[in-house]
Design a protein around this motif. Structure first.
Motif, short mmCIF file in Angstrom:
data_model
loop_
_atom_site.label_atom_id
_atom_site.label_comp_id
_atom_site.label_asym_id
_atom_site.label_seq_id
_atom_site.Cartn_x
_atom_site.Cartn_y
_atom_site.Cartn_z
N ALA A 1 0.84 -1.12 0.10
CA ALA A 1 -0.07 -0.10 -0.08
C ALA A 1 0.93 1.25 -0.09
O ALA A 1 0.53 2.10 -0.63
N LEU A 2 2.02 1.18 0.74
CA LEU A 2 2.86 2.33 0.63
C LEU A 2 3.38 2.66 -0.69
O LEU A 2 3.49 3.75 -1.34
N THR A 3 3.73 1.73 -1.40
CA THR A 3 4.14 1.58 -2.87
C THR A 3 3.18 2.20 -3.93
O THR A 3 3.20 3.18 -4.57
N LEU A 4 1.78 1.68 -3.60
CA LEU A 4 0.62 2.25 -4.19
C LEU A 4 0.69 3.78 -4.13
O LEU A 4 0.30 4.48 -4.74
N LEU B 1 -4.18 6.48 -4.99
CA LEU B 1 -4.41 6.98 -3.64
C LEU B 1 -5.75 6.27 -3.24
O LEU B 1 -6.00 5.63 -2.10
N HIS B 2 -6.70 6.26 -4.16
CA HIS B 2 -7.72 5.37 -3.84
C HIS B 2 -7.50 3.84 -3.58
O HIS B 2 -8.01 3.37 -2.65
N GLU B 3 -6.50 3.51 -4.36
CA GLU B 3 -6.04 1.88 -4.28
C GLU B 3 -5.38 1.56 -2.84
O GLU B 3 -5.57 0.65 -2.39
N THR B 4 -4.71 2.74 -2.46
CA THR B 4 -4.10 2.48 -1.23
C THR B 4 -5.02 2.37 0.06
O THR B 4 -4.89 1.71 0.65
N VAL B 5 -6.01 3.40 -0.17
CA VAL B 5 -6.89 3.47 0.91
C VAL B 5 -7.84 1.99 1.02
O VAL B 5 -7.81 1.42 2.04
#
Length: 174
Positions: free
Chosen positions: A122-125, A131-135
């Motif tokens: 998620a940090l790489t995303l 950002l949406h994919e991270t969340v």
């Protein structure tokens, strides 16, 4: 050229060095791991531990080389999972976001239930601006791996929100 797994005595010695480390002063740990590496220059686990020590010390370029050598020598099991997590994170920190994403994609395929891999992926995303994919990824980690009465009550909703937020990323790209 894969090697045989680290023998149990050597593994215990590596674990002891790791357990005694001082994250604020990694030089003694690096020296200890380098001494073991001199005796076992082709052992994948030893190479990984040297890389990890350099990584913790903040020398990510050195760490990257040791991680790559360890992976090439044939890590397996939990040590492979840990090395993949640390290597992917180090690549991200070095600005090699595509390589980092690739390492995490491969590791997540092999270890789909690893919350540490999911979190660092998620940090790489995030670094890639996704950002949406991270969340959504972090909501998945919470729904899948955080267990408390408060969270358990809302897991279905958390998963639904993860899907919704992930869809925002897809609709933005369309």
């Amino acid at each position: 050229m894969p090697t045989t797994p680290t023998d149990p005595t050597l593994a215990a010695h590596l674990d002891a060095i790791h357990a005694a480390r001082d994250r604020e002063n990694m030089q003694p740990t690096i020296v200890a791991f380098i001494a073991v590496l001199e005796e076992h220059p082709d052992d994948a686990r030893v190479l990984y531990e040297v890389g990890g020590a350099y990584d913790t010390a903040g020398d990510e370029l050195a760490a990257c080389g040791y991680y790559e050598r360890a992976l090439a020598r044939g890590l397996e099991g939990d040590v492979l999972r840990r090395c993949s997590c640390q290597y992917g994170s180090t690549l991200r920190n070095l600005g090699e976001l595509e390589r980092s994403a690739e390492v995490f994609a491969n590791a997540r395929a092999a270890y789909p239930d690893s919350p540490s891999l999911a979190t660092f992926e998620a940090l790489t995303l995030h670094a890639q601006g996704r950002l949406h994919e991270t969340v959504a990824a972090l909501l998945d980690v919470i729904a899948d791996h955080v267990h408390s009465p408060d969270i358990d009550r809302y897991k279905a909703s958390i998963r639904g929100n993860a899907d919704y937020v992930r869809g925002l990323e897809s609709s933005r790209d369309a």
